[in-house]
Design an enzyme around this catalytic site. Sequence first.
Site, short mmCIF file in Angstrom:
data_model
loop_
_atom_site.label_atom_id
_atom_site.label_comp_id
_atom_site.label_asym_id
_atom_site.label_seq_id
_atom_site.Cartn_x
_atom_site.Cartn_y
_atom_site.Cartn_z
N ASP A 345 -4.72 -7.41 -7.81
CA ASP A 345 -3.78 -7.90 -6.80
C ASP A 345 -2.86 -8.90 -7.50
O ASP A 345 -2.98 -9.15 -8.71
CB ASP A 345 -4.53 -8.53 -5.61
N HIS A 393 1.73 2.88 2.84
CA HIS A 393 2.53 2.87 4.08
C HIS A 393 3.48 1.67 4.14
O HIS A 393 4.33 1.60 5.00
CB HIS A 393 1.61 2.95 5.32
#
Length: 578
Positions: A345, A393
Amino acid sequence: MGKLRFSSLFHSSSSSSADLEAKKQNRRSFSALSSSLRQKDVQTNGAAAPPAPSKPAKTETSSTSRMVALARQITEATEKLEAHMKANNLPMPSFDVDSPADFPKLPEDVQKSRQEIIHATKELGLLAHGPRESVRWGIWDFLDVLALSAINHYGIAKLVPTDSTITLTELQAKTSLDPINLARLLRMAMTNGIFREPSPGVIAHTAASRVLAEDENMQAWVGFNGEDIFPSAGHVLQALKAYPEATSLTRSGFQFAFDTVDKEPMFATFGKDPNRARRMGRAMASLTGGEGYEPSYFVDVENGGYDFSDLDAAGGTFVDIGGSHGFMCVDLANKYKNMKFVVQDLQKTVDSAPNPISADPQVAERITLLAHDFFTEQVTKDADVYFFRWIMHNYSTPYAVRILKNLIPALKPGARVVINDHCLLEPGQENPWDERVMRRMDVVMLTLLNAQERTEVEFRELFAAASDGFVFKGVRRPKGCRMSIIEAVWQPEKVEKVEETAAAAAAAAPAAAVAAAATEAETPAPAVDPTAAAAAPSPGPGVDVEEAAVKPVADPVVAENGAAVAPAAEETKVAEAK
Ligand SMILES: C[S@@+](CC[C@H](N)C(=O)[O-])C[C@H]1O[C@@H](n2cnc3c(N)ncnc32)[C@H](O)[C@@H]1O
Protein backbone atom coordinates in the site's frame (compact mmCIF):
# COMPACT_ATOMS: atom_id res chain seq x y z
CA MET A 1 0.74 -5.97 -27.73
CA GLY A 2 -1.87 -4.73 -25.34
CA LYS A 3 -2.50 -1.55 -27.27
CA LEU A 4 -6.04 -0.49 -27.82
CA ARG A 5 -6.67 -1.01 -31.46
CA PHE A 6 -9.30 1.67 -31.67
CA SER A 7 -9.08 2.86 -35.22
CA SER A 8 -9.48 -0.57 -36.75
CA LEU A 9 -12.77 -0.88 -34.93
CA PHE A 10 -14.39 2.10 -36.56
CA HIS A 11 -12.38 3.08 -39.60
CA SER A 12 -15.52 3.33 -41.69
CA SER A 13 -17.24 5.81 -39.31
CA SER A 14 -17.29 9.53 -39.76
CA SER A 15 -14.71 11.29 -37.62
CA SER A 16 -17.23 12.78 -35.18
CA SER A 17 -18.97 9.48 -34.56
CA ALA A 18 -15.53 7.88 -34.23
CA ASP A 19 -14.71 10.45 -31.54
CA LEU A 20 -17.85 9.60 -29.71
CA GLU A 21 -17.25 5.88 -29.96
CA ALA A 22 -13.66 6.27 -28.79
CA LYS A 23 -14.81 8.16 -25.72
CA LYS A 24 -17.39 5.51 -24.91
CA GLN A 25 -14.89 2.74 -25.35
CA ASN A 26 -12.27 4.42 -23.29
CA ARG A 27 -14.73 4.80 -20.48
CA ARG A 28 -16.45 1.46 -20.29
CA SER A 29 -15.27 -1.21 -22.61
CA PHE A 30 -14.65 -2.07 -26.20
CA SER A 31 -18.15 -2.61 -27.41
CA ALA A 32 -17.38 -4.38 -30.67
CA LEU A 33 -15.37 -6.93 -28.74
CA SER A 34 -18.02 -7.08 -26.03
CA SER A 35 -20.83 -8.11 -28.25
CA SER A 36 -18.82 -10.86 -29.88
CA LEU A 37 -17.67 -12.17 -26.51
CA ARG A 38 -20.89 -11.86 -24.62
CA GLN A 39 -22.58 -15.03 -25.80
CA LYS A 40 -19.44 -17.09 -25.54
CA ASP A 41 -18.77 -15.86 -22.00
CA VAL A 42 -22.10 -17.00 -20.77
CA GLN A 43 -21.31 -20.50 -21.90
CA THR A 44 -17.66 -20.84 -21.05
CA ASN A 45 -16.64 -18.71 -18.15
CA GLY A 46 -17.39 -21.19 -15.43
CA ALA A 47 -19.01 -18.48 -13.34
CA ALA A 48 -21.71 -19.49 -10.91
CA ALA A 49 -25.05 -19.64 -12.66
CA PRO A 50 -26.84 -16.34 -12.24
CA PRO A 51 -30.03 -16.32 -10.22
CA ALA A 52 -33.21 -16.88 -12.20
CA PRO A 53 -34.25 -13.74 -14.05
CA SER A 54 -36.91 -11.74 -12.30
CA LYS A 55 -40.38 -12.06 -13.71
CA PRO A 56 -41.02 -9.98 -16.81
CA ALA A 57 -42.75 -6.69 -16.13
CA LYS A 58 -46.48 -7.03 -16.35
CA THR A 59 -48.54 -4.75 -18.47
CA GLU A 60 -50.76 -2.16 -16.86
CA THR A 61 -53.85 -4.24 -17.39
CA SER A 62 -52.50 -7.06 -15.26
CA SER A 63 -51.18 -4.84 -12.48
CA THR A 64 -54.07 -5.73 -10.19
CA SER A 65 -53.15 -9.42 -10.21
CA ARG A 66 -49.49 -8.49 -9.89
CA MET A 67 -50.32 -6.50 -6.79
CA VAL A 68 -52.13 -9.40 -5.24
CA ALA A 69 -49.32 -11.79 -6.21
CA LEU A 70 -46.82 -9.47 -4.56
CA ALA A 71 -48.95 -9.14 -1.44
CA ARG A 72 -49.14 -12.95 -1.19
CA GLN A 73 -45.42 -13.26 -1.75
CA ILE A 74 -44.83 -10.72 1.02
CA THR A 75 -47.13 -12.62 3.39
CA GLU A 76 -45.49 -15.97 2.68
CA ALA A 77 -41.95 -14.65 2.96
CA THR A 78 -42.75 -12.70 6.14
CA GLU A 79 -44.31 -15.75 7.75
CA LYS A 80 -41.21 -17.76 6.91
CA LEU A 81 -38.90 -15.13 8.35
CA GLU A 82 -41.01 -14.78 11.47
CA ALA A 83 -41.17 -18.56 11.98
CA HIS A 84 -37.40 -18.73 11.83
CA MET A 85 -37.03 -15.87 14.33
CA LYS A 86 -39.52 -17.47 16.72
CA ALA A 87 -38.05 -20.96 16.42
CA ASN A 88 -34.63 -19.56 17.29
CA ASN A 89 -35.80 -17.22 20.05
CA LEU A 90 -34.64 -14.21 18.07
CA PRO A 91 -36.17 -10.79 18.69
CA MET A 92 -38.69 -9.66 16.09
CA PRO A 93 -37.70 -6.72 13.91
CA SER A 94 -39.02 -3.51 15.42
CA PHE A 95 -38.45 0.24 15.47
CA ASP A 96 -38.11 0.07 19.21
CA VAL A 97 -34.95 1.66 20.53
CA ASP A 98 -33.80 -1.60 22.11
CA SER A 99 -34.24 -3.69 18.97
CA PRO A 100 -31.08 -5.19 17.49
CA ALA A 101 -29.51 -3.03 14.80
CA ASP A 102 -28.75 -6.01 12.59
CA PHE A 103 -30.32 -9.27 11.58
CA PRO A 104 -28.36 -12.31 12.68
CA LYS A 105 -26.83 -14.40 9.90
CA LEU A 106 -29.82 -16.21 8.42
CA PRO A 107 -29.95 -19.59 6.67
CA GLU A 108 -29.88 -19.19 2.89
CA ASP A 109 -33.61 -19.81 2.33
CA VAL A 110 -34.67 -17.46 5.14
CA GLN A 111 -32.31 -14.79 3.84
CA LYS A 112 -33.94 -15.22 0.45
CA SER A 113 -37.34 -14.65 2.04
CA ARG A 114 -36.02 -11.50 3.67
CA GLN A 115 -34.80 -10.26 0.29
CA GLU A 116 -38.15 -11.06 -1.27
CA ILE A 117 -39.94 -8.97 1.34
CA ILE A 118 -37.69 -6.01 0.66
CA HIS A 119 -38.05 -6.22 -3.08
CA ALA A 120 -41.74 -7.08 -3.24
CA THR A 121 -42.74 -4.30 -0.82
CA LYS A 122 -40.81 -1.83 -2.97
CA GLU A 123 -42.50 -3.04 -6.14
CA LEU A 124 -45.91 -3.12 -4.53
CA GLY A 125 -45.39 0.38 -3.22
CA LEU A 126 -44.48 1.64 -6.69
CA LEU A 127 -47.57 0.02 -8.19
CA ALA A 128 -49.76 1.46 -5.47
CA HIS A 129 -48.33 4.94 -6.02
CA GLY A 130 -48.74 4.70 -9.77
CA PRO A 131 -46.21 5.84 -12.37
CA ARG A 132 -46.69 9.60 -12.24
CA GLU A 133 -46.68 9.86 -8.47
CA SER A 134 -43.70 7.48 -8.23
CA VAL A 135 -41.63 9.71 -10.47
CA ARG A 136 -42.88 12.92 -8.88
CA TRP A 137 -41.92 11.88 -5.36
CA GLY A 138 -39.03 9.57 -6.22
CA ILE A 139 -36.92 12.53 -7.29
CA TRP A 140 -37.33 13.97 -3.79
CA ASP A 141 -35.24 11.23 -2.22
CA PHE A 142 -32.35 13.67 -1.99
CA LEU A 143 -34.24 15.44 0.78
CA ASP A 144 -33.91 12.31 2.91
CA VAL A 145 -30.17 12.63 2.41
CA LEU A 146 -30.28 16.30 3.31
CA ALA A 147 -32.16 15.76 6.57
CA LEU A 148 -30.02 12.82 7.66
CA SER A 149 -26.87 14.61 6.69
CA ALA A 150 -27.78 17.73 8.73
CA ILE A 151 -28.81 15.66 11.76
CA ASN A 152 -25.52 13.78 11.54
CA HIS A 153 -23.46 16.92 10.99
CA TYR A 154 -24.84 18.55 14.15
CA GLY A 155 -24.49 15.29 16.13
CA ILE A 156 -28.15 15.41 17.13
CA ALA A 157 -28.48 11.65 17.66
CA LYS A 158 -25.83 11.69 20.38
CA LEU A 159 -27.75 14.41 22.23
CA VAL A 160 -30.91 12.35 22.54
CA PRO A 161 -30.89 9.98 25.54
CA THR A 162 -31.36 6.34 24.63
CA ASP A 163 -33.36 5.42 27.73
CA SER A 164 -35.70 8.42 27.95
CA THR A 165 -36.97 11.36 25.92
CA ILE A 166 -35.92 14.96 25.42
CA THR A 167 -37.94 18.03 24.49
CA LEU A 168 -37.09 19.97 21.38
CA THR A 169 -36.34 22.98 23.57
CA GLU A 170 -33.87 21.02 25.68
CA LEU A 171 -32.31 19.60 22.55
CA GLN A 172 -32.00 23.02 20.98
CA ALA A 173 -30.07 24.24 24.01
CA LYS A 174 -27.43 21.67 23.15
CA THR A 175 -27.01 22.58 19.46
CA SER A 176 -26.77 25.69 17.35
CA LEU A 177 -29.85 24.66 15.38
CA ASP A 178 -32.94 26.59 16.42
CA PRO A 179 -35.99 24.55 17.53
CA ILE A 180 -37.90 25.13 14.32
CA ASN A 181 -35.16 23.89 12.02
CA LEU A 182 -34.30 21.13 14.42
CA ALA A 183 -37.92 19.98 14.47
CA ARG A 184 -38.38 20.07 10.70
CA LEU A 185 -35.22 18.05 10.06
CA LEU A 186 -36.08 15.51 12.73
CA ARG A 187 -39.66 15.18 11.54
CA MET A 188 -38.43 14.64 8.01
CA ALA A 189 -36.11 11.86 9.24
CA MET A 190 -38.99 10.36 11.25
CA THR A 191 -40.77 9.61 7.98
CA ASN A 192 -37.99 7.05 7.47
CA GLY A 193 -38.16 5.51 10.95
CA ILE A 194 -35.27 7.59 12.27
CA PHE A 195 -36.30 9.15 15.64
CA ARG A 196 -39.89 9.41 16.84
CA GLU A 197 -42.03 11.98 18.56
CA PRO A 198 -44.10 10.17 21.22
CA SER A 199 -45.88 13.44 22.10
CA PRO A 200 -45.70 16.87 20.44
CA GLY A 201 -42.31 18.50 20.97
CA VAL A 202 -40.83 15.41 22.64
CA ILE A 203 -38.15 13.41 20.84
CA ALA A 204 -37.09 9.81 21.38
CA HIS A 205 -34.80 7.38 19.66
CA THR A 206 -35.79 4.52 17.41
CA ALA A 207 -33.46 1.59 16.76
CA ALA A 208 -32.19 3.36 13.61
CA SER A 209 -31.48 6.73 15.23
CA ARG A 210 -29.72 4.88 18.03
CA VAL A 211 -27.33 3.39 15.46
CA LEU A 212 -26.59 6.94 14.37
CA ALA A 213 -25.86 7.86 17.98
CA GLU A 214 -23.63 4.93 18.80
CA ASP A 215 -21.91 3.66 15.68
CA GLU A 216 -18.98 5.88 14.77
CA ASN A 217 -18.43 4.19 11.45
CA MET A 218 -22.08 4.78 10.58
CA GLN A 219 -21.70 8.46 11.49
CA ALA A 220 -18.74 8.56 9.12
CA TRP A 221 -20.71 6.73 6.43
CA VAL A 222 -23.55 9.26 6.65
CA GLY A 223 -21.06 12.15 6.79
CA PHE A 224 -19.10 10.92 3.77
CA ASN A 225 -22.27 10.33 1.79
CA GLY A 226 -24.00 13.52 2.88
CA GLU A 227 -21.10 15.92 2.75
CA ASP A 228 -18.80 14.49 0.08
CA ILE A 229 -20.83 12.29 -2.27
CA PHE A 230 -24.09 14.26 -2.14
CA PRO A 231 -22.57 17.61 -3.24
CA SER A 232 -20.53 15.74 -5.87
CA ALA A 233 -23.67 14.05 -7.20
CA GLY A 234 -25.21 17.49 -7.55
CA HIS A 235 -22.37 18.41 -9.92
CA VAL A 236 -22.21 15.30 -12.08
CA LEU A 237 -24.38 16.86 -14.78
CA GLN A 238 -22.02 19.81 -14.97
CA ALA A 239 -19.04 17.46 -15.19
CA LEU A 240 -20.69 15.35 -17.89
CA LYS A 241 -21.58 18.38 -19.95
CA ALA A 242 -18.04 19.69 -19.79
CA TYR A 243 -16.29 16.32 -20.21
CA PRO A 244 -18.74 13.75 -21.58
CA GLU A 245 -16.15 10.98 -21.82
CA ALA A 246 -15.96 10.94 -17.99
CA THR A 247 -12.67 9.11 -17.54
CA SER A 248 -10.44 11.57 -15.75
CA LEU A 249 -9.80 11.40 -12.01
CA THR A 250 -9.66 15.20 -11.90
CA ARG A 251 -12.87 16.01 -13.80
CA SER A 252 -15.62 14.23 -11.92
CA GLY A 253 -18.61 15.66 -10.07
CA PHE A 254 -16.37 15.76 -6.99
CA GLN A 255 -13.97 18.25 -8.55
CA PHE A 256 -16.80 20.43 -9.82
CA ALA A 257 -18.38 20.43 -6.35
CA PHE A 258 -15.19 21.28 -4.50
CA ASP A 259 -13.52 23.52 -7.06
CA THR A 260 -10.59 21.25 -7.84
CA VAL A 261 -11.18 20.60 -11.55
CA ASP A 262 -7.87 19.73 -13.22
CA LYS A 263 -6.11 20.22 -9.91
CA GLU A 264 -6.21 16.94 -8.02
CA PRO A 265 -8.12 13.65 -7.66
CA MET A 266 -10.45 13.19 -4.71
CA PHE A 267 -7.93 11.15 -2.77
CA ALA A 268 -5.37 13.96 -2.96
CA THR A 269 -7.96 16.41 -1.62
CA PHE A 270 -8.67 14.07 1.27
CA GLY A 271 -4.94 13.60 1.85
CA LYS A 272 -4.69 17.29 2.73
CA ASP A 273 -7.52 17.08 5.24
CA PRO A 274 -6.97 14.42 7.91
CA ASN A 275 -10.52 14.71 9.30
CA ARG A 276 -12.08 14.15 5.92
CA ALA A 277 -9.66 11.31 5.16
CA ARG A 278 -10.44 9.67 8.50
CA ARG A 279 -14.14 10.02 7.86
CA MET A 280 -13.81 8.31 4.50
CA GLY A 281 -11.71 5.54 6.04
CA ARG A 282 -14.37 4.90 8.67
CA ALA A 283 -17.12 5.08 6.09
CA MET A 284 -15.33 2.39 4.10
CA ALA A 285 -15.03 0.30 7.25
CA SER A 286 -18.79 0.66 7.72
CA LEU A 287 -19.45 -0.37 4.14
CA THR A 288 -17.07 -3.30 4.01
CA GLY A 289 -18.21 -4.55 7.41
CA GLY A 290 -21.78 -4.66 6.08
CA GLU A 291 -23.71 -7.70 4.93
CA GLY A 292 -22.30 -9.37 1.84
CA TYR A 293 -18.83 -7.78 2.02
CA GLU A 294 -17.04 -9.62 4.82
CA PRO A 295 -13.51 -10.80 3.83
CA SER A 296 -14.46 -14.23 5.16
CA TYR A 297 -16.38 -14.82 1.92
CA PHE A 298 -13.09 -14.88 0.03
CA VAL A 299 -11.45 -17.20 2.53
CA ASP A 300 -14.32 -19.62 3.18
CA VAL A 301 -13.74 -22.34 0.58
CA GLU A 302 -16.88 -24.34 1.43
CA ASN A 303 -19.01 -21.34 0.51
CA GLY A 304 -17.27 -20.68 -2.82
CA GLY A 305 -14.25 -18.73 -1.57
CA TYR A 306 -10.80 -19.18 -3.12
CA ASP A 307 -8.99 -22.41 -2.35
CA PHE A 308 -5.25 -21.85 -1.90
CA SER A 309 -4.42 -25.37 -0.65
CA ASP A 310 -2.11 -26.06 -3.62
CA LEU A 311 -0.26 -22.83 -3.07
CA ASP A 312 -0.04 -23.45 0.64
CA ALA A 313 1.49 -26.89 0.07
CA ALA A 314 4.11 -25.29 -2.16
CA GLY A 315 4.79 -22.40 0.26
CA GLY A 316 3.66 -19.93 -2.40
CA THR A 317 3.46 -16.15 -2.18
CA PHE A 318 0.35 -13.96 -2.25
CA VAL A 319 0.64 -10.21 -2.87
CA ASP A 320 -2.28 -8.02 -1.78
CA ILE A 321 -1.92 -4.83 -3.83
CA GLY A 322 -3.60 -1.83 -2.19
CA GLY A 323 -4.13 -4.22 0.70
CA SER A 324 -4.57 -1.51 3.33
CA HIS A 325 -3.59 -2.83 6.77
CA GLY A 326 -3.43 -6.42 5.59
CA PHE A 327 -6.58 -7.80 7.18
CA MET A 328 -7.21 -10.08 4.19
CA CYS A 329 -3.70 -11.55 4.43
CA VAL A 330 -4.12 -12.04 8.18
CA ASP A 331 -7.32 -14.02 7.56
CA LEU A 332 -5.62 -16.10 4.87
CA ALA A 333 -2.49 -16.65 6.96
CA ASN A 334 -4.66 -17.89 9.81
CA LYS A 335 -6.04 -20.54 7.48
CA TYR A 336 -2.96 -21.40 5.39
CA LYS A 337 0.08 -22.08 7.51
CA ASN A 338 2.83 -22.19 4.86
CA MET A 339 2.00 -19.41 2.42
CA LYS A 340 3.88 -16.09 2.53
CA PHE A 341 2.14 -12.76 2.13
CA VAL A 342 3.12 -9.29 0.97
CA VAL A 343 0.73 -6.42 1.69
CA GLN A 344 1.45 -3.45 -0.53
CA ASP A 345 0.00 0.00 0.00
CA LEU A 346 1.08 3.61 0.04
CA GLN A 347 3.72 4.62 2.56
CA LYS A 348 1.28 6.43 4.87
CA THR A 349 -1.02 3.41 5.03
CA VAL A 350 1.84 1.01 5.64
CA ASP A 351 3.14 3.28 8.41
CA SER A 352 -0.20 3.28 10.19
CA ALA A 353 -0.70 -0.51 10.07
CA PRO A 354 -0.80 -2.39 13.39
CA ASN A 355 2.57 -3.69 14.45
CA PRO A 356 2.75 -6.62 14.84
CA ILE A 357 0.11 -7.25 12.24
CA SER A 358 -1.19 -10.24 14.18
CA ALA A 359 -0.85 -11.36 17.79
CA ASP A 360 0.03 -14.82 16.47
CA PRO A 361 3.76 -14.82 15.62
CA GLN A 362 3.31 -17.74 13.20
CA VAL A 363 0.98 -15.45 11.21
CA ALA A 364 2.84 -12.18 11.67
CA GLU A 365 6.22 -13.56 10.55
CA ARG A 366 4.80 -14.63 7.19
CA ILE A 367 3.32 -11.22 6.33
CA THR A 368 5.48 -8.41 4.96
CA LEU A 369 4.15 -4.86 4.62
CA LEU A 370 5.65 -2.91 1.78
CA ALA A 371 5.22 0.63 0.48
CA HIS A 372 4.45 0.37 -3.22
CA ASP A 373 2.51 2.59 -5.61
CA PHE A 374 0.57 0.44 -8.07
CA PHE A 375 1.01 3.09 -10.74
CA THR A 376 4.66 2.10 -10.82
CA GLU A 377 6.23 -1.18 -11.92
CA GLN A 378 5.53 -4.09 -9.59
CA VAL A 379 8.47 -4.68 -7.24
CA THR A 380 7.57 -8.04 -5.75
CA LYS A 381 8.77 -10.41 -8.45
CA ASP A 382 7.77 -13.99 -9.17
CA ALA A 383 4.92 -14.24 -6.68
CA ASP A 384 2.14 -16.76 -7.28
CA VAL A 385 -0.87 -14.50 -6.79
CA TYR A 386 -1.33 -10.76 -7.27
CA PHE A 387 -4.56 -9.73 -5.61
CA PHE A 388 -6.64 -6.57 -5.95
CA ARG A 389 -9.63 -6.06 -3.66
CA TRP A 390 -11.74 -2.94 -4.04
CA ILE A 391 -9.11 -1.43 -6.32
CA MET A 392 -10.15 -1.75 -9.97
CA HIS A 393 -13.58 -0.19 -9.47
CA ASN A 394 -11.85 3.02 -8.36
CA TYR A 395 -10.44 3.54 -11.85
CA SER A 396 -11.68 4.12 -15.37
CA THR A 397 -10.32 1.83 -18.06
CA PRO A 398 -7.08 3.65 -18.94
CA TYR A 399 -5.93 3.67 -15.32
CA ALA A 400 -7.04 0.09 -14.64
CA VAL A 401 -5.15 -1.13 -17.71
CA ARG A 402 -2.07 0.71 -16.54
CA ILE A 403 -2.26 -0.98 -13.14
CA LEU A 404 -2.38 -4.40 -14.80
CA LYS A 405 0.45 -3.55 -17.19
CA ASN A 406 2.62 -2.57 -14.25
CA LEU A 407 2.47 -6.16 -13.07
CA ILE A 408 3.90 -7.66 -16.24
CA PRO A 409 7.65 -7.27 -15.59
CA ALA A 410 7.21 -9.13 -12.28
CA LEU A 411 5.10 -12.01 -13.53
CA LYS A 412 6.35 -15.56 -13.89
CA PRO A 413 4.48 -17.94 -16.19
CA GLY A 414 1.41 -19.26 -14.40
CA ALA A 415 1.17 -16.30 -12.01
CA ARG A 416 -2.45 -15.58 -11.12
CA VAL A 417 -4.03 -12.15 -11.02
CA VAL A 418 -7.10 -12.22 -8.82
CA ILE A 419 -9.52 -9.31 -8.57
CA ASN A 420 -12.14 -9.17 -5.83
CA ASP A 421 -14.75 -6.60 -6.82
CA HIS A 422 -18.38 -6.30 -7.78
CA CYS A 423 -19.11 -7.92 -11.13
CA LEU A 424 -22.25 -6.55 -12.72
CA LEU A 425 -24.66 -8.99 -14.31
CA GLU A 426 -27.00 -8.19 -17.15
CA PRO A 427 -30.01 -6.20 -15.94
CA GLY A 428 -32.56 -8.49 -14.28
CA GLN A 429 -30.05 -11.31 -13.65
CA GLU A 430 -28.92 -10.10 -10.24
CA ASN A 431 -30.94 -10.55 -7.09
CA PRO A 432 -32.86 -7.28 -6.73
CA TRP A 433 -31.29 -6.19 -3.45
CA ASP A 434 -27.74 -6.61 -4.74
CA GLU A 435 -28.71 -5.06 -8.06
CA ARG A 436 -29.83 -1.90 -6.26
CA VAL A 437 -26.64 -1.70 -4.22
CA MET A 438 -24.32 -2.40 -7.14
CA ARG A 439 -26.00 -0.03 -9.58
CA ARG A 440 -25.76 2.68 -6.95
CA MET A 441 -22.13 1.89 -6.30
CA ASP A 442 -21.47 2.14 -10.04
CA VAL A 443 -22.91 5.66 -10.07
CA VAL A 444 -21.02 6.62 -6.90
CA MET A 445 -17.85 5.60 -8.73
CA LEU A 446 -18.81 7.89 -11.61
CA THR A 447 -19.65 10.71 -9.21
CA LEU A 448 -16.39 10.71 -7.30
CA LEU A 449 -13.77 9.23 -9.60
CA ASN A 450 -15.18 8.89 -13.11
CA ALA A 451 -14.67 5.20 -12.40
CA GLN A 452 -16.99 2.24 -12.69
CA GLU A 453 -18.13 -1.19 -11.68
CA ARG A 454 -17.59 -3.77 -14.43
CA THR A 455 -19.27 -6.72 -16.07
CA GLU A 456 -17.45 -9.97 -16.77
CA VAL A 457 -16.95 -8.91 -20.37
CA GLU A 458 -15.45 -5.64 -19.23
CA PHE A 459 -13.04 -7.41 -16.88
CA ARG A 460 -12.04 -9.74 -19.70
CA GLU A 461 -11.40 -6.75 -21.93
CA LEU A 462 -9.35 -5.05 -19.26
CA PHE A 463 -6.95 -7.97 -19.17
CA ALA A 464 -6.94 -8.22 -22.96
CA ALA A 465 -6.09 -4.53 -23.24
CA ALA A 466 -3.20 -4.92 -20.81
CA SER A 467 -1.65 -7.88 -22.64
CA ASP A 468 -2.48 -10.91 -24.74
CA GLY A 469 -0.46 -12.84 -22.17
CA PHE A 470 -3.29 -12.63 -19.62
CA VAL A 471 -5.52 -15.66 -20.07
CA PHE A 472 -8.91 -14.87 -18.60
CA LYS A 473 -10.17 -17.63 -16.34
CA GLY A 474 -13.61 -16.30 -15.54
CA VAL A 475 -15.65 -15.01 -12.66
CA ARG A 476 -17.25 -16.73 -9.70
CA ARG A 477 -19.05 -15.50 -6.67
CA PRO A 478 -19.15 -16.99 -3.17
CA LYS A 479 -22.67 -17.71 -1.97
CA GLY A 480 -24.30 -14.74 -0.27
CA CYS A 481 -21.42 -12.43 -1.17
CA ARG A 482 -21.83 -9.31 -3.27
CA MET A 483 -18.23 -9.40 -4.46
CA SER A 484 -16.98 -11.66 -7.22
CA ILE A 485 -13.64 -13.34 -7.77
CA ILE A 486 -12.25 -12.52 -11.19
CA GLU A 487 -9.12 -14.31 -12.32
CA ALA A 488 -6.57 -14.34 -15.11
CA VAL A 489 -3.36 -16.32 -15.47
CA TRP A 490 -0.16 -15.02 -17.00
CA GLN A 491 0.93 -17.09 -19.98
CA PRO A 492 3.64 -15.17 -21.80
CA GLU A 493 3.84 -17.80 -24.53
CA LYS A 494 0.51 -16.42 -25.75
CA VAL A 495 2.15 -13.06 -26.32
CA GLU A 496 4.96 -14.65 -28.28
CA LYS A 497 2.48 -16.55 -30.43
CA VAL A 498 0.54 -13.39 -31.23
CA GLU A 499 3.76 -11.61 -32.06
CA GLU A 500 4.91 -14.49 -34.27
CA THR A 501 1.60 -14.48 -36.13
CA ALA A 502 1.88 -10.75 -36.67
CA ALA A 503 5.44 -11.15 -37.90
CA ALA A 504 4.42 -13.93 -40.31
CA ALA A 505 1.58 -11.80 -41.65
CA ALA A 506 3.95 -8.89 -42.09
CA ALA A 507 6.40 -11.05 -44.01
CA ALA A 508 3.63 -12.24 -46.34
CA ALA A 509 2.01 -8.86 -47.01
CA PRO A 510 3.19 -6.19 -49.41
CA ALA A 511 5.26 -3.61 -47.55
CA ALA A 512 3.00 -0.64 -48.26
CA ALA A 513 -0.11 -2.41 -47.01
CA VAL A 514 1.66 -3.43 -43.81
CA ALA A 515 2.81 0.11 -43.16
CA ALA A 516 -0.71 1.40 -43.61
CA ALA A 517 -2.15 -1.25 -41.29
CA ALA A 518 0.44 -0.56 -38.63
CA THR A 519 -0.30 3.13 -38.67
CA GLU A 520 -4.00 2.46 -38.38
CA ALA A 521 -3.62 0.01 -35.51
CA GLU A 522 -1.41 2.22 -33.45
CA THR A 523 -2.94 5.61 -34.02
CA PRO A 524 -5.03 6.30 -30.96
CA ALA A 525 -8.52 7.62 -31.29
CA PRO A 526 -8.66 11.35 -30.73
CA ALA A 527 -9.31 12.78 -27.28
CA VAL A 528 -9.41 9.43 -25.50
CA ASP A 529 -8.76 11.07 -22.19
CA PRO A 530 -9.25 14.74 -21.48
CA THR A 531 -6.52 14.73 -18.89
CA ALA A 532 -4.04 13.55 -21.44
CA ALA A 533 -5.32 16.02 -23.99
CA ALA A 534 -4.94 18.90 -21.57
CA ALA A 535 -1.54 18.01 -20.26
CA ALA A 536 0.25 16.66 -23.28
CA PRO A 537 0.25 17.16 -27.02
CA SER A 538 -2.01 14.75 -28.85
CA PRO A 539 -0.15 11.45 -28.98
CA GLY A 540 0.91 10.45 -32.44
CA PRO A 541 1.20 7.06 -34.12
CA GLY A 542 2.92 4.45 -32.02
CA VAL A 543 1.99 6.07 -28.73
CA ASP A 544 0.30 3.78 -26.29
CA VAL A 545 -3.17 5.12 -25.68
CA GLU A 546 -3.50 4.16 -22.05
CA GLU A 547 -0.07 5.41 -21.23
CA ALA A 548 -0.89 8.79 -22.66
CA ALA A 549 -4.14 8.86 -20.75
CA VAL A 550 -2.71 7.83 -17.41
CA LYS A 551 0.57 9.65 -17.28
CA PRO A 552 -0.50 13.16 -16.37
CA VAL A 553 -2.31 12.14 -13.21
CA ALA A 554 -0.37 9.06 -12.23
CA ASP A 555 2.47 11.10 -10.88
CA PRO A 556 2.03 11.53 -8.01
CA VAL A 557 -1.40 12.84 -7.16
CA VAL A 558 -3.18 9.65 -8.08
CA ALA A 559 -2.13 8.23 -4.76
CA GLU A 560 -5.40 7.34 -3.16
CA ASN A 561 -4.74 8.83 0.24
CA GLY A 562 -3.29 11.93 -1.29
CA ALA A 563 0.29 11.26 -0.36
CA ALA A 564 2.87 12.16 -2.95
CA VAL A 565 4.35 8.74 -3.00
CA ALA A 566 7.74 7.86 -4.35
CA PRO A 567 8.14 4.43 -5.89
CA ALA A 568 9.62 1.89 -3.50
CA ALA A 569 13.34 2.41 -3.28
CA GLU A 570 14.40 -1.04 -4.19
CA GLU A 571 12.96 -4.12 -5.74
CA THR A 572 11.70 -6.68 -3.32
CA LYS A 573 12.13 -10.22 -4.44
CA VAL A 574 9.77 -12.86 -3.25
CA ALA A 575 12.73 -14.42 -1.50
CA GLU A 576 13.13 -11.34 0.64
CA ALA A 577 9.52 -11.48 1.65
CA LYS A 578 9.87 -15.03 2.88
C1 LIG B 1 -10.68 0.94 -1.40
S1 LIG B 1 -9.25 0.61 -0.51
C2 LIG B 1 -9.15 -1.15 -0.58
C3 LIG B 1 -8.37 -1.69 0.57
C4 LIG B 1 -8.38 -3.21 0.68
N1 LIG B 1 -7.87 -3.84 -0.51
C5 LIG B 1 -9.78 -3.73 0.99
O1 LIG B 1 -10.15 -4.74 0.43
O2 LIG B 1 -10.46 -3.15 1.83
C6 LIG B 1 -7.98 1.08 -1.63
C7 LIG B 1 -6.61 0.90 -1.06
O3 LIG B 1 -5.67 1.20 -2.11
C8 LIG B 1 -4.62 1.98 -1.56
N2 LIG B 1 -4.03 2.76 -2.66
C9 LIG B 1 -4.54 3.83 -3.28
N3 LIG B 1 -3.75 4.26 -4.26
C10 LIG B 1 -2.70 3.44 -4.25
C11 LIG B 1 -1.54 3.36 -5.05
N4 LIG B 1 -1.32 4.23 -6.04
N5 LIG B 1 -0.69 2.37 -4.80
C12 LIG B 1 -0.91 1.48 -3.80
N6 LIG B 1 -1.99 1.51 -3.01
C13 LIG B 1 -2.87 2.47 -3.23
C14 LIG B 1 -5.31 2.81 -0.50
O4 LIG B 1 -4.39 3.35 0.43
C15 LIG B 1 -6.29 1.83 0.08
O5 LIG B 1 -5.72 1.10 1.14
